[in-house]
Design a protein around this motif. Structure first.
Motif, PDB file in Angstrom:
ATOM      1  N   UNK A  94     -21.356 -44.671 134.568  1.00 20.14           N
ATOM      2  CA  UNK A  94     -22.761 -44.892 134.246  1.00 20.14           C
ATOM      3  C   UNK A  94     -23.606 -43.733 134.771  1.00 20.14           C
ATOM      4  N   UNK A  95     -24.714 -43.500 134.144  1.00 22.48           N
ATOM      5  CA  UNK A  95     -25.610 -42.432 134.590  1.00 22.48           C
ATOM      6  C   UNK A  95     -26.132 -42.730 136.002  1.00 22.48           C
ATOM      7  N   UNK A  96     -26.305 -44.005 136.308  1.00 24.76           N
ATOM      8  CA  UNK A  96     -26.787 -44.376 137.641  1.00 24.76           C
ATOM      9  C   UNK A  96     -25.811 -43.932 138.716  1.00 24.76           C
ATOM     10  N   UNK A  97     -24.509 -44.113 138.447  1.00 24.46           N
ATOM     11  CA  UNK A  97     -23.482 -43.662 139.393  1.00 24.46           C
ATOM     12  C   UNK A  97     -23.566 -42.148 139.576  1.00 24.46           C
ATOM     13  N   UNK A  98     -23.702 -41.440 138.470  1.00 23.03           N
ATOM     14  CA  UNK A  98     -23.769 -39.978 138.527  1.00 23.03           C
ATOM     15  C   UNK A  98     -25.004 -39.499 139.303  1.00 23.03           C
ATOM     16  N   UNK A  99     -26.151 -40.113 139.032  1.00 24.89           N
ATOM     17  CA  UNK A  99     -27.387 -39.692 139.696  1.00 24.89           C
ATOM     18  C   UNK A  99     -27.334 -39.934 141.204  1.00 24.89           C
ATOM     19  N   UNK A 100     -26.717 -41.052 141.593  1.00 30.21           N
ATOM     20  CA  UNK A 100     -26.569 -41.305 143.033  1.00 30.21           C
ATOM     21  C   UNK A 100     -25.621 -40.291 143.663  1.00 30.21           C
ATOM     22  N   UNK A 101     -24.507 -40.034 142.979  1.00 30.44           N
ATOM     23  CA  UNK A 101     -23.496 -39.138 143.526  1.00 30.44           C
ATOM     24  C   UNK A 101     -23.927 -37.692 143.609  1.00 30.44           C
ATOM     25  N   UNK A 102     -24.732 -37.250 142.644  1.00 30.72           N
ATOM     26  CA  UNK A 102     -25.158 -35.850 142.631  1.00 30.72           C
ATOM     27  C   UNK A 102     -26.030 -35.541 143.836  1.00 30.72           C
ATOM     28  N   UNK A 110     -13.255 -28.794 147.993  1.00 29.72           N
ATOM     29  CA  UNK A 110     -12.420 -28.049 147.066  1.00 29.72           C
ATOM     30  C   UNK A 110     -12.177 -28.891 145.810  1.00 29.72           C
ATOM     31  N   UNK A 111     -11.708 -28.240 144.765  1.00 32.03           N
ATOM     32  CA  UNK A 111     -11.358 -28.986 143.561  1.00 32.03           C
ATOM     33  C   UNK A 111     -12.546 -29.252 142.668  1.00 32.03           C
ATOM     34  N   UNK A 112     -12.376 -30.206 141.780  1.00 35.42           N
ATOM     35  CA  UNK A 112     -13.421 -30.533 140.822  1.00 35.42           C
ATOM     36  C   UNK A 112     -14.563 -31.274 141.511  1.00 35.42           C
ATOM     37  N   UNK A 113     -15.795 -30.760 141.435  1.00 34.96           N
ATOM     38  CA  UNK A 113     -16.919 -31.425 142.115  1.00 34.96           C
ATOM     39  C   UNK A 113     -17.256 -32.785 141.525  1.00 34.96           C
ATOM     40  N   UNK A 114     -16.901 -33.016 140.241  1.00 40.26           N
ATOM     41  CA  UNK A 114     -17.257 -34.305 139.645  1.00 40.26           C
ATOM     42  C   UNK A 114     -16.548 -35.459 140.343  1.00 40.26           C
ATOM     43  N   UNK A 115     -15.382 -35.199 140.949  1.00 38.25           N
ATOM     44  CA  UNK A 115     -14.674 -36.267 141.654  1.00 38.25           C
ATOM     45  C   UNK A 115     -15.481 -36.742 142.855  1.00 38.25           C
ATOM     46  N   UNK A 116     -16.013 -35.799 143.603  1.00 38.65           N
ATOM     47  CA  UNK A 116     -16.845 -36.149 144.754  1.00 38.65           C
ATOM     48  C   UNK A 116     -18.088 -36.917 144.311  1.00 38.65           C
ATOM     49  N   UNK A 118     -18.404 -38.865 141.604  1.00 39.75           N
ATOM     50  CA  UNK A 118     -18.002 -40.237 141.253  1.00 39.75           C
ATOM     51  C   UNK A 118     -17.796 -41.078 142.504  1.00 39.75           C
ATOM     52  N   UNK A 119     -16.970 -40.554 143.418  1.00 37.65           N
ATOM     53  CA  UNK A 119     -16.548 -41.356 144.562  1.00 37.65           C
ATOM     54  C   UNK A 119     -17.702 -41.678 145.510  1.00 37.65           C
ATOM     55  N   UNK A 120     -18.663 -40.781 145.614  1.00 39.97           N
ATOM     56  CA  UNK A 120     -19.835 -41.051 146.445  1.00 39.97           C
ATOM     57  C   UNK A 120     -20.873 -41.892 145.722  1.00 39.97           C
ATOM     58  N   UNK A 121     -20.973 -41.713 144.413  1.00 48.80           N
ATOM     59  CA  UNK A 121     -22.012 -42.390 143.653  1.00 48.80           C
ATOM     60  C   UNK A 121     -21.710 -43.825 143.283  1.00 48.80           C
ATOM     61  N   UNK A 122     -20.447 -44.215 143.297  1.00 49.87           N
ATOM     62  CA  UNK A 122     -20.092 -45.564 142.841  1.00 49.87           C
ATOM     63  C   UNK A 122     -20.601 -46.622 143.818  1.00 49.87           C
ATOM     64  N   UNK A 123     -20.522 -46.330 145.124  1.00 50.22           N
ATOM     65  CA  UNK A 123     -21.016 -47.220 146.183  1.00 50.22           C
ATOM     66  C   UNK A 123     -20.529 -48.660 145.968  1.00 50.22           C
ATOM     67  N   UNK A 124     -21.422 -49.644 145.775  1.00 47.77           N
ATOM     68  CA  UNK A 124     -20.983 -51.033 145.672  1.00 47.77           C
ATOM     69  C   UNK A 124     -20.738 -51.491 144.231  1.00 47.77           C
ATOM     70  N   UNK A 125     -20.907 -50.599 143.264  1.00 51.15           N
ATOM     71  CA  UNK A 125     -20.653 -50.980 141.869  1.00 51.15           C
ATOM     72  C   UNK A 125     -19.174 -51.286 141.653  1.00 51.15           C
ATOM     73  N   UNK A 126     -18.909 -52.187 140.729  1.00 49.22           N
ATOM     74  CA  UNK A 126     -17.524 -52.505 140.383  1.00 49.22           C
ATOM     75  C   UNK A 126     -16.912 -51.388 139.543  1.00 49.22           C
ATOM     76  N   UNK A 127     -15.595 -51.312 139.605  1.00 47.20           N
ATOM     77  CA  UNK A 127     -14.814 -50.412 138.751  1.00 47.20           C
ATOM     78  C   UNK A 127     -13.867 -51.257 137.919  1.00 47.20           C
ATOM     79  N   UNK A 128     -13.467 -50.740 136.775  1.00 53.09           N
ATOM     80  CA  UNK A 128     -12.528 -51.475 135.930  1.00 53.09           C
ATOM     81  C   UNK A 128     -11.455 -50.526 135.425  1.00 53.09           C
ATOM     82  N   UNK A 129     -10.202 -50.950 135.611  1.00 57.09           N
ATOM     83  CA  UNK A 129      -9.076 -50.179 135.092  1.00 57.09           C
ATOM     84  C   UNK A 129      -8.512 -50.861 133.855  1.00 57.09           C
ATOM     85  N   UNK A 130      -8.346 -50.079 132.792  1.00 60.90           N
ATOM     86  CA  UNK A 130      -7.738 -50.594 131.562  1.00 60.90           C
ATOM     87  C   UNK A 130      -6.338 -50.018 131.407  1.00 60.90           C
TER      88      UNK A 130
END
Length: 232
Positions: A94-102, A110-116, A118-130
């Motif tokens: 979600x854009x909300x996750x991205x805005x918080x994480x940025x 190191x590595x891809x900054x988008x991972x950091x 995501x992982x910081x921006x998700x906070x208490x939001x749920x995740x879903x694996x398909x």
């Protein structure tokens, strides 16, 4: 690119993936069904591509699952899928996750900054694996892949996993990653070093850093032997 878009959800698509015909429809259906989820992670079918676009040794990234979908938090998602969570194409957020994480982006990572992000921006939001795949993931044996993959696999992923533990997002992700069959595989380790040996000028100075994440003397010795002595 993300700042120029205006959708409620965002998805990257890697240049080494091929979407299924049901790709967009499947994503939209899950978003409608789980509007409270901040990040969706999809299974993927991967296969080796030697330049002729013919897949060999096709397999599911995660062939085992107990339920059709896994609704969980970011730490459990990472424990279960530590490597595939780093694939660009298989994550919708979600854009909300991205805005918080940025706002919390650590430029020293190191590595891809988008991972950091995501992982910081998700906070208490749920995740879903398909468990159902929505794309083919190619493993292209080209110059760019051979050049970058060793550093990413041997240094940047474990370094990022350790930093995520230090931030408190997880508490044993690094231990989970270094004990996965994918990382523990000695043939894969040697094959990755062979890729690095092609670019000796780049990887010789990185041998010490590679060995920070190798826990056996044999692996540490092989790091230097293969990168320094195997002909380019």
């Amino acid at each position: 690119a993300i700042s120029l878009s205006n959708g409620q959800y965002v998805m990257f698509f890697g240049d080494d993936h091929i979407p299924f015909p049901t790709f967009v429809y499947s994503v939209l259906q899950l978003i409608k069904q789980y509007p409270h989820v901040g990040l969706f992670h999809f299974n993927v079918i991967i296969g080796k591509d030697y330049g002729d676009y013919v897949f060999r040794n096709i397999k599911m990234e995660n062939p085992l699952y107990e339920t059709p979908f896994e609704l969980t938090k970011i730490d459990e998602m990472l424990y279960k899928h530590p490597i595939s969570m780093s694939f660009i194409t298989t994550v919708v957020f979600s854009r909300e996750v991205w805005n918080r994480g940025i706002k919390l982006l650590d430029n020293s990572l190191k590595g891809y900054p988008h991972l950091s992000i995501w992982y910081n921006g998700i906070q208490d939001d749920d995740c879903l694996y398909s468990p159902y795949p929505i794309a083919y993931g190619r493993m292209p044996y080209n110059k760019d892949y051979l050049d970058k993959w060793p550093r990413y696999f041997l240094i940047e992923i474990p370094w990022l996993m350790k930093s995520i533990d230090e931030k408190g997002i997880t508490d044993h992700l690094y231990k989970t990653w270094v004990n996965t069959p994918d990382f523990r595989s000695f043939p894969k380790f040697c094959n990755t070093l062979l890729m690095a040996s092609v670019y000796k000028k780049k990887y010789k100075p990185l041998c010490k850093e590679i060995n920070k994440f190798q826990d056996s003397v044999i692996r540490k010795i092989f790091t230097y032997l293969i990168i320094y002595l195997v002909p380019s």
